[in-house]
Structures are given as C-alpha cells and as structure tokens.
Design a protein around this motif. Structure first.
Motif, PDB file in Angstrom:
ATOM      1  N   PRO A   1       0.795  -1.080  -0.065  1.00 16.03           N
ATOM      2  CA  PRO A   1      -0.075  -0.028   0.085  1.00 16.03           C
ATOM      3  C   PRO A   1       0.898   1.345  -0.224  1.00 16.03           C
ATOM      4  CG  PRO A   1       0.015  -1.162   2.232  1.00 16.03           C
ATOM      5  CD  PRO A   1       0.583  -2.013   1.141  1.00 16.03           C
ATOM      6  N   LEU A   2       2.079   1.208   0.627  1.00 14.48           N
ATOM      7  CA  LEU A   2       2.819   2.476   0.787  1.00 14.48           C
ATOM      8  C   LEU A   2       3.366   2.694  -0.857  1.00 14.48           C
ATOM      9  CD1 LEU A   2       4.533   4.620   2.041  1.00 14.48           C
ATOM     10  CD2 LEU A   2       6.385   2.882   2.644  1.00 14.48           C
ATOM     11  N   THR A   3       3.768   1.572  -1.430  1.00 13.27           N
ATOM     12  CA  THR A   3       4.462   1.947  -2.741  1.00 13.27           C
ATOM     13  C   THR A   3       3.320   2.475  -3.662  1.00 13.27           C
ATOM     14  OG1 THR A   3       6.051   0.119  -2.271  1.00 13.27           O
ATOM     15  CG2 THR A   3       5.568   0.695  -4.550  1.00 13.27           C
ATOM     16  N   ASN A   4       2.139   1.773  -3.549  1.00 12.20           N
ATOM     17  CA  ASN A   4       1.086   2.154  -4.265  1.00 12.20           C
ATOM     18  C   ASN A   4       0.680   3.605  -4.132  1.00 12.20           C
ATOM     19  OD1 ASN A   4      -1.338   1.247  -6.246  1.00 12.20           O
ATOM     20  ND2 ASN A   4      -2.440   2.298  -4.594  1.00 12.20           N
ATOM     21  N   TYR A   5       0.762   4.094  -3.127  1.00  8.30           N
ATOM     22  CA  TYR A   5       0.363   5.542  -2.705  1.00  8.30           C
ATOM     23  C   TYR A   5       1.570   6.246  -3.289  1.00  8.30           C
ATOM     24  CZ  TYR A   5       1.074   9.972  -0.206  1.00  8.30           C
ATOM     25  OH  TYR A   5       1.028  11.163   0.173  1.00  8.30           O
ATOM     26  N   LEU A   6       2.800   5.804  -3.194  1.00  6.44           N
ATOM     27  CA  LEU A   6       3.907   6.639  -3.564  1.00  6.44           C
ATOM     28  C   LEU A   6       4.025   7.003  -4.957  1.00  6.44           C
ATOM     29  CD1 LEU A   6       6.939   5.446  -1.345  1.00  6.44           C
ATOM     30  CD2 LEU A   6       5.809   7.682  -1.132  1.00  6.44           C
TER      31      LEU A   6
ATOM     32  N   ASP B   1       1.360   6.647  -7.051  1.00  7.00           N
ATOM     33  CA  ASP B   1       0.308   7.246  -7.447  1.00  7.00           C
ATOM     34  C   ASP B   1       0.287   8.929  -7.228  1.00  7.00           C
ATOM     35  OD1 ASP B   1      -1.293   5.418  -8.417  1.00  7.00           O
ATOM     36  OD2 ASP B   1      -2.454   5.139  -6.452  1.00  7.00           O
ATOM     37  N   ALA B   2       1.023   9.330  -5.978  1.00  3.11           N
ATOM     38  CA  ALA B   2       1.394  10.473  -5.861  1.00  3.11           C
ATOM     39  C   ALA B   2       2.545  11.152  -6.046  1.00  3.11           C
ATOM     40  CB  ALA B   2       1.431  10.641  -4.064  1.00  3.11           C
ATOM     41  N   HIS B   3       3.233  10.387  -6.316  1.00  2.00           N
ATOM     42  CA  HIS B   3       4.696  11.126  -6.681  1.00  2.00           C
ATOM     43  C   HIS B   3       5.533  10.310  -7.983  1.00  2.00           C
ATOM     44  CE1 HIS B   3       4.718  13.182  -2.871  1.00  2.00           C
ATOM     45  NE2 HIS B   3       4.529  12.021  -2.438  1.00  2.00           N
TER      46      HIS B   3
ATOM     47  N   ALA C   1       9.156   7.135  -6.056  1.00  2.00           N
ATOM     48  CA  ALA C   1       8.675   6.067  -5.080  1.00  2.00           C
ATOM     49  C   ALA C   1       9.934   5.199  -4.674  1.00  2.00           C
ATOM     50  CB  ALA C   1       7.699   4.873  -5.908  1.00  2.00           C
TER      51      ALA C   1
ATOM     52  N   LYS D   1      -5.722  -1.346  -6.645  1.00  3.50           N
ATOM     53  CA  LYS D   1      -5.642  -0.821  -5.294  1.00  3.50           C
ATOM     54  C   LYS D   1      -6.136  -1.902  -4.366  1.00  3.50           C
ATOM     55  CE  LYS D   1      -7.532   3.221  -2.777  1.00  3.50           C
ATOM     56  NZ  LYS D   1      -8.132   4.579  -2.855  1.00  3.50           N
TER      57      LYS D   1
ATOM     58  N   PHE E   1      -3.980  -3.805  -1.210  1.00  4.65           N
ATOM     59  CA  PHE E   1      -4.569  -3.790   0.220  1.00  4.65           C
ATOM     60  C   PHE E   1      -4.519  -5.211   0.841  1.00  4.65           C
ATOM     61  CE2 PHE E   1      -8.174  -4.586   3.178  1.00  4.65           C
ATOM     62  CZ  PHE E   1      -7.561  -3.805   4.158  1.00  4.65           C
TER      63      PHE E   1
END
Length: 424
Positions: free
Chosen positions: A160-165, A167-169, A174, A268, A272
């Motif tokens: 989940p952290l990598t998916n967020y990074l 998508d965000a950056h 990442a 996503k 999770f």
C-alpha cells in the motif's frame, strides 16, 4: 521446562534491542521484493518491456546470491554479522534510490541490479538468522520469529505504501523514498543495537590468549564440520524442501497483484490484500516461533507448509468471492512467510553453530536460486499461456513436496559444548 522458560526470559531481557534492530534491518532487505509487483506495470508501460524482463531484477540478484552466498557465509563465521550488515544496508539504500534513474536501457537495468546483489549478499537472511542463533538458545524459535517478522512487516506495509507513492509522486520518486527513508531507519538502529553472539565471542577471544593458538573459530561452539554437513541427509532434505517452496512462494509474492487482477480484483484493492497478508505473516512467525520452542520442528514446519498449498488452490477459483480471496491471502501470509524462520531454525538444529555461517551460506544459495527462478518462471508462464493457472497448479504440487520432506526428518541432535583441555 520451567528452567528453559526462565532462560528464555533472561535471553530476551538481555538482547531485546538486538532483536528490534535485526528485525528492522531485515525488513529493509525485503522491501524491494514486496514492491516489485507494483512497479511491473508502470515500468513495462513506460519502456515497453515484457513482464519477464521487468521482473528479472530480483532474479539477477538471486543468481549472484546463489553463486556467492557460501563465500559470504564464510565471512560471517570470520567477521560476525555487524561488519556485514552495516555497509550492506547503506549500499542497498543507495541502489534502490538509483532505480529512479532508469532510462529504458536493458544494460543499465542489469548493471543496477548487479550492484544491488552485493548489498543483498551482505544483508540476506543468513546475516540476521546467524545473529539470532548465535545469541539465543532457549528462546531461539520465538527470537527468530520476531526478527524474521521484519519481512512480514515489509510485505504488509510496502504494497500500500508503494502504491500510494507511485500514485502521488510517480514510480521514480517511489524508489527514492523507499530507499532513503526505510534505509536510514534500518541503518541507525543496527548501528546502535546490532550486538550479538559473535560480538560477545570476539570480546572473549580477545581476552583469551590461548584462543589464537588453538585457532578457534570466532564462534567457538559445538557443531558439524563443513564436510560433515555435506554428508548430512537431514540437511539435504531441508535444502531441497526450502528450494522448492521458495520457487513457488516468491513467484506468488512478485506476481500476486496480477494474479488477483485475473480473478477480478482491481489494483488498489489487490495492494491492500497483499499488505494485509504480509501483516498476517507476523502472527504466523510469532506463533511458529513459540511452537518451535515446544514441539519438533519437522512437524511444525510440515504442517505450516502444507497449509500454504491451500492458497494456490483458492486463487484458481474464477471470479472468486471476496471471502475466498481474503482467506487465500491470509493463509499465504500466515504460512508462507515462515519459510526462512523454519530453515534457519532447522539448519542450526541439525548442524550446530560452529560453522553455521558457512553451512547456512550454502543453504542461502538454494534460497536464492528458488527466489530467482520463481519470478522469472511466473512471468514466462504468463507470457506463454496468457494466464497464471499453470503456475498456481505447480505451486500447489511443490508445496506438498516441501512439506513431505520435512515430515520425514529424524530427531535433531543435542549439541553440547566440549570442555576445553586443561594444562598438565
């Protein structure tokens, strides 16, 4: 039993900081494996790479680890774990961050992962397992579970952290955040607290003027010689069991996001589920560790690995209900994550600790070979058949084989320290 429990409590009171440092250090070495599945799609899309090529980085590391793990095992017996782990963690952080500089060149990709392999050799499970086994006796199983829970922690947080990074950056940043952020925490804790049985022996050796004359190893305790280990049927059974289970489970870890996509789970949600499975692995390691300190390891390992086979069958269900998917991932997280814990405990139990680094270094070569073959084999199966069904059926079969090999082990010996000769 009461005396053993008291000794275990004393060991944990004295060395809990070492357990924490080693657990976080090991978690960092598992980050890139846990994150690879999420980088496959963006990297393949940007550079037009096949999934076989995009997943080959872990395999490159595994090939080099396979070749050189015995040598690095010798280094552990000679120098101890601290002198291996600290420079390895720094190099690993730098190399993970450098993956942000990819430009589509195959040779650049291969070169970066070749350098990463050097860091992997200095920080693989051999180092952290040796640290625990050299320090703990009565509480060894649970201590191994706590330290090796670092990989389950990584499997739980990283997807989940990598998916967020991403998508965000973006996928490039990442890599930077994963390398520099997690790596800094791991290095600082190990710098402060990674003090184990090898360090204790080094201090005792320095205070013993006769140690050099006896040419005693750094860890001067009972155990098999290297030649005796090569002839051990039990160690061969453990080696083969470990190799086949690594092929199946690492292939599943690397390709699990795409496998879940085939049964109708979006990216996503798949991330999770993968994270939840990793956190369940912490429970598996702790429960398994407690059981290893109470029951024969062959039964604990055989039953645990047998349970892993259910994951592959459940993931074959087309358009599987959410409950089935969650159950499959939880079983895999609980049972599959204990494989390094089991092989570390079993190797120490059947070989002793005198040459553990060298012996487990050879075992680590097979771990690396299985880890390297699994992801590429999974990608090749997908590229050939257009789905992962053949891989899942194969995983079901080899996990049962792995369990069978452990069930057949004999009782392990009781290692006792030989008294030092007294001068005439």
């Amino acid at each position: 039993m009461i005396a053993r429990k008291q000794r275990a409590r004393r060991e944990f009171r004295q060395h809990w900081t070492m357990i924490l440092a080693a657990a976080i250090g090991f978690s960092f070495t598992s980050v890139i494996t846990s994150a690879t599945g999420l980088f496959l799609e963006p990297i393949s899309r940007e550079f037009g790479w096949s999934r076989t090529l995009a997943s080959s980085g872990v395999s490159i590391t595994a090939v080099l680890t396979f070749l050189f793990s015995p040598l690095f095992g010798v280094f552990i017996d000679k120098w101890g774990t601290r002198r291996m782990a600290l420079p390895g963690l720094v190099l690993m952080a730098v190399v993970i961050a450098s993956l942000s500089l990819l430009d589509g060149s195959h040779w650049q990709w291969f070169a970066i992962w070749t350098v990463y392999a050097l860091a992997a050799l200095a920080t693989k499970s051999t180092v952290w397992t040796a640290a625990v086994n050299s320090t703990f006796d009565a509480g060894r199983g649970l201590a191994l579970g706590l330290v090796l829970s670092g990989s389950a922690l990584a499997q739980g947080i990283t997807p989940p952290l990598t998916n967020y990074l991403i998508d965000a950056h973006g996928w490039r940043m990442a890599f930077v955040w994963l390398g520099t952020g997690w790596g800094a925490i791991a290095f600082i804790l190990c710098l402060l607290w990674l003090r184990d049985g090898y360090d204790i022996s080094r201090r005792a050796r320095a205070a013993d003027p006769d140690a050099a004359a006896r040419k005693a190893p750094l860890l001067d305790v009972p155990g098999l010689s290297v030649s005796e280990a090569w002839r051990s049927v039990a160690l061969w059974r453990i080696s083969i069991s470990t190799f086949v289970i690594m092929v199946a489970t690492i292939a599943l870890v690397v390709h699990q996001i795409q496998i879940l996509g085939e049964v109708g789970v979006d990216r996503k949600t798949a991330a999770f589920y993968a994270g939840a499975a990793g956190l369940t692995g912490i429970v598996g390691k702790l429960v398994t560790g407690a059981l290893l300190d109470r029951f024969p390891a062959r039964w604990v390992g055989g039953v645990t690995i047998t349970a892993t086979s259910l994951t592959f069958v459940l993931l074959l269900v087309p358009q599987a209900p959410t409950a089935v998917i969650v159950l499959a991932m939880m079983i895999n997280g609980y049972a599959g994550g204990t494989k390094l814990q089991l092989v570390g405990y079993l190797t120490a139990a059947y070989s002793g600790m005198r040459n553990f680094g060298t012996i487990f270094g050879a075992m680590a070569s097979l771990i690396a070979a299985g880890s390297g073959l699994g992801p590429v084999l999974g990608g090749l199966i997908y590229d050939t058949y257009g789905n992962y069904a053949p891989m899942l059926w194969g995983g079901f079969a080899v996990t049962l084989l792995s369990a069978f090999l452990l069930f057949g082990l004999e009782d392990y010996p009781v290692w006792q320290r030989e008294p030092k000769p007294t001068p005439a």
